[in-house]
Design an enzyme around this catalytic site. Structure first.
Site, PDB file in Angstrom:
ATOM      1  N   LYS B  46       0.853  -1.185   0.000  1.00 14.13           N
ATOM      2  CA  LYS B  46       0.000   0.000   0.000  1.00 14.13           C
ATOM      3  C   LYS B  46       0.891   1.237   0.000  1.00 14.13           C
ATOM      4  O   LYS B  46       1.935   1.262   0.635  1.00 14.13           O
ATOM      5  CB  LYS B  46      -0.896  -0.020   1.241  1.00 14.13           C
ATOM      6  CG  LYS B  46      -1.817   1.180   1.301  1.00 14.13           C
ATOM      7  CD  LYS B  46      -3.065   0.899   2.104  1.00 14.13           C
ATOM      8  CE  LYS B  46      -3.940   2.148   2.120  1.00 14.13           C
ATOM      9  NZ  LYS B  46      -4.303   2.591   0.760  1.00 14.13           N
ATOM     10  N   SER B  47       0.459   2.281  -0.695  1.00  9.50           N
ATOM     11  CA  SER B  47       1.281   3.492  -0.795  1.00  9.50           C
ATOM     12  C   SER B  47       1.580   4.068   0.579  1.00  9.50           C
ATOM     13  O   SER B  47       0.691   4.180   1.419  1.00  9.50           O
ATOM     14  CB  SER B  47       0.553   4.562  -1.613  1.00  9.50           C
ATOM     15  OG  SER B  47       0.335   4.126  -2.926  1.00  9.50           O
ATOM     16  N   ALA B  71     -12.237   5.655  -1.269  1.00 17.55           N
ATOM     17  CA  ALA B  71     -11.538   6.864  -0.844  1.00 17.55           C
ATOM     18  C   ALA B  71     -10.921   6.569   0.520  1.00 17.55           C
ATOM     19  O   ALA B  71     -11.302   7.146   1.522  1.00 17.55           O
ATOM     20  CB  ALA B  71     -12.484   8.050  -0.780  1.00 17.55           C
ATOM     21  N   GLY B  73      -8.008   7.246   1.289  1.00 19.36           N
ATOM     22  CA  GLY B  73      -7.298   8.468   1.666  1.00 19.36           C
ATOM     23  C   GLY B  73      -5.860   8.221   2.068  1.00 19.36           C
ATOM     24  O   GLY B  73      -5.305   8.932   2.897  1.00 19.36           O
ATOM     25  N   CYS B 133      -3.314   9.267  -7.218  1.00 21.89           N
ATOM     26  CA  CYS B 133      -4.462   8.976  -6.359  1.00 21.89           C
ATOM     27  C   CYS B 133      -5.534  10.044  -6.550  1.00 21.89           C
ATOM     28  O   CYS B 133      -5.264  11.237  -6.373  1.00 21.89           O
ATOM     29  CB  CYS B 133      -4.048   8.931  -4.890  1.00 21.89           C
ATOM     30  SG  CYS B 133      -5.462   8.627  -3.810  1.00 21.89           S
ATOM     31  N   LYS B 169       3.181   5.504 -11.522  1.00 24.85           N
ATOM     32  CA  LYS B 169       1.790   5.043 -11.642  1.00 24.85           C
ATOM     33  C   LYS B 169       0.951   6.132 -12.286  1.00 24.85           C
ATOM     34  O   LYS B 169       0.771   7.225 -11.728  1.00 24.85           O
ATOM     35  CB  LYS B 169       1.215   4.654 -10.282  1.00 24.85           C
ATOM     36  CG  LYS B 169      -0.147   3.963 -10.430  1.00 24.85           C
ATOM     37  CD  LYS B 169      -0.490   3.126  -9.225  1.00 24.85           C
ATOM     38  CE  LYS B 169      -1.787   2.347  -9.458  1.00 24.85           C
ATOM     39  NZ  LYS B 169      -2.136   1.528  -8.291  1.00 24.85           N
ATOM     40  N   GLY B 249      -9.395  -3.462 -13.555  1.00 29.26           N
ATOM     41  CA  GLY B 249     -10.567  -4.295 -13.795  1.00 29.26           C
ATOM     42  C   GLY B 249     -10.278  -5.689 -14.310  1.00 29.26           C
ATOM     43  O   GLY B 249     -11.168  -6.346 -14.849  1.00 29.26           O
ATOM     44  N   GLY B 270      -6.579  -6.259  -8.617  1.00 29.77           N
ATOM     45  CA  GLY B 270      -6.957  -5.584  -7.373  1.00 29.77           C
ATOM     46  C   GLY B 270      -8.385  -5.880  -6.981  1.00 29.77           C
ATOM     47  O   GLY B 270      -8.660  -6.769  -6.176  1.00 29.77           O
TER      48      GLY B 270
END
Lengths: 245, 310
Positions: B46-47, B71, B73, B133, B169, B249, B270
């Protein structure tokens, strides 16, 4: 294609729990396994996971701790609640002699299991513990065969915790079912003996998605939302006993 | 001879092209390793940012008819703590032959560089730089990935701070994703992950009469994103000779093959973990092999970018 993310239900009955908690009976149904959970949303407040105390009608028990639980506990009859789920995996079919151990609000996730087992003719010996009288939840619930209360401060019931109080019952039971604060579950894991019957625990975690995607509720490599929230104690013993990061 | 799923990704050999996408499961070493054991060829954390972040309040992740909207965040424990998670994951991933991709983000180019330096100690095989993001605009402004100069500035800063492979990304929201990718390539990127979530989008609950996400808006992923992701990957790989992890997707072997045909070297997975969990990796591998046998494809390299023709 409808999104149908939430089902909206109204509160039909509010039963106070201790000083500031409540059990809310809603006007809808969400057929579930005992131990499964729903994500409950109050628009403008928050969304969090809650166990289903009953599925027909949907019943939730909340301990007023944060903004959402305080708002839920304060809802009046007629107020609306938004739910998605049920999610996760519940308890396997129980045997005939259930030992039920609930710490604090954890007892809520064992209520439906007990209700269904009792209806099937099983015996359910229940121990509900809390730090003090005001925090005991579901002592009024009619689906325990026998009930013992404990408080850490001795203000009601046995002075001590549920594990101490239930010590004599582990050999009687053919299944042990526990939910409560992590230190209680860790203590259960530490005292586990090989001659005990199978132990099932319902883990509580902060969840975001509730559906196995985000990973925020992980317990070791397990996702509490998707793999649990019910686990066999052996599955998560290492995680319960690991020192915190 | 049975077909091979092995691919080369910027000089890395992956046993199969499937990559656990960032933001899915990647909060902990144990879950990254679990995805690897289940059959991912690489896994992305995860970022993380220099400072820890709690993210947005719930609701943050919701399933809807076309996939997911989220979201979260950018909740993360901070890059210094993340390095420990990455190090722990890496120890278990190396013997499995599964590559580790560490994702970082920041609010300025210097911030990105600092995050890169902090996670560098974990020696991930790839550093993924999340400049796209879509659900933190109220805090950070528009993503760097929308504009070539901004993307290049971040890439240059990270390139100067980090010696390993740097993947940028990209955002499906860029007006011209090829210009953004070209600017990042010129600034020293080694490859791309394409694409991040789309949007932001919004869901409204008609009984509550308001947006559901607490952040009101969030990134759209899953099936709704796939045709857009395919176009982005097609355009970027046709114009620029750098490897791309095609993400958006993918929920079937067919969709994974489409990504390769569009030009991707590897394929991010994902939203498809919804409902199915990590079993998705073995299913997608099986489905890809079946398609390859049926279509007489011996290796994925053979079909990579074949949709560029004509």
């Amino acid at each position: 294609m409808l999104d149908n993310i939430y089902q909206v239900m109204r509160v039909t009955e509010r039963i106070p729990e201790g000083k500031c908690g409540a059990t809310l009976v809603l006007d809808g149904e969400l057929p579930c396994q005992a131990g499964q959970f729903v994500m409950v949303w109050l628009p403008g407040v928050e969304e969090r996971p809650f166990t289903l105390v009953n599925d027909t009608p949907v019943t939730l028990t909340v301990a007023a701790i944060g903004p959402l639980t305080r708002a839920l506990a304060g809802l009046e009859v007629g107020a609306r609640v938004w739910l998605r789920g049920p999610y996760g995996h519940g308890f396997p079919p129980p045997g005939r002699r259930l030992l039920v151990l609930g710490g604090g609000s954890g007892i809520a996730s064992l209520a439906l299991l007990a209700r269904r087992a009792l209806a099937e003719g099983a015996e359910v010996r229940t121990y509900i513990g809390a730090r003090t009288t005001d925090l005991l939840m579901l002592p009024w619930y009619p689906h325990w065969s026998t009930l013992t209360l404990t408080t850490d401060d001795g203000s009601q019931g046995i002075h001590g915790n549920v594990l101490q109080a239930a010590a004599e019952q582990f050999a009687w039971a053919d299944g042990i079912y526990a939910c409560g604060p992590e230190p209680m579950l860790a203590a259960l894991a530490r005292s586990r003996r090989s001659d005990w019957p199978p132990c099932w625990i319902n883990l509580e975690r902060v969840m975001r998605c509730g559906i196995g995607v985000c990973g925020s509720c992980h317990c070791g490599s397990h996702l509490v939302c998707a793999d649990g929230p019910v686990f066999n104690l052996e599955q998560v013993t290492a995680e319960l006993l690991a020192p915190p990061h | 001879m049975s077909p091979s799923l092995a691919v080369d990704l910027a000089g890395l050999r992956l046993a199969n092209p499937l990559v656990l996408a960032s933001g899915i499961w990647g909060c902990a070493a144990e879950t990254l390793v679990r995805a690897a054991r289940a059959g991912a060829g690489a896994v992305t954390s995860k970022s993380c940012s220099v400072a820890p972040r709690t993210g947005h309040p719930n609701p943050t992740v919701l399933p809807w008819a076309g996939g997911l909207i989220n979201a979260v965040g950018l909740a993360n424990p901070g890059a210094a703590e993340e390095r420990l998670i990455l190090q722990e994951a890496h120890k278990s991933l190396i013997p499995l032959g599964v590559s580790l991709i560490a994702s970082i983000f920041g609010s300025t180019p210097d911030d990105y560089a600092e995050a890169a330096e902090l996670v560098a100690g974990a020696q991930p095989e790839i550093l993924e730089v999340n400049i796209s993001c879509p659900n933190v605009a109220s805090e950070f402004g528009l993503p760097f990935a929308l504009e070539p100069d901004a993307a290049a500035a971040v890439t240059r800063a990270v390139r100067a701070a980090y010696a390993g492979r740097v993947f940028i990304k990209l955002s499906p929201n860029a007006v011209n994703i090829v210009e953004v990718a070209a600017a990042a390539a010129e600034a020293g990127a080694d490859g791309f992950t394409a694409v991040n979530t789309l949007g932001p989008g919004m869901l409204i609950d008609i009984t509550a009469r308001r947006p559901i996400l607490s952040n009101r808006v969030g990134g759209v992923s899953g099936a709704a994103l796939r045709p857009i992701a395919l176009r982005c990957i097609h355009d970027v790989t046709r114009a620029i000779g750098l490897p791309v992890i095609g993400t958006g997707g993918v929920d079937s072997g067919e969709a994974a093959i489409q990504m390769i045909m569009a030009g991707a070297s590897a394929v991010g997975v994902g939203s498809a973990l919804l409902g199915e969990g990590d079993a998705v990796f073995s299913r997608l591998q099986r489905e890809m092999l079946t398609i390859m046998q049926h279509e007489g494809i011996a290796s994925l390299e053979e079909i990579r970018g074949c949709a560029h023709a004509g």
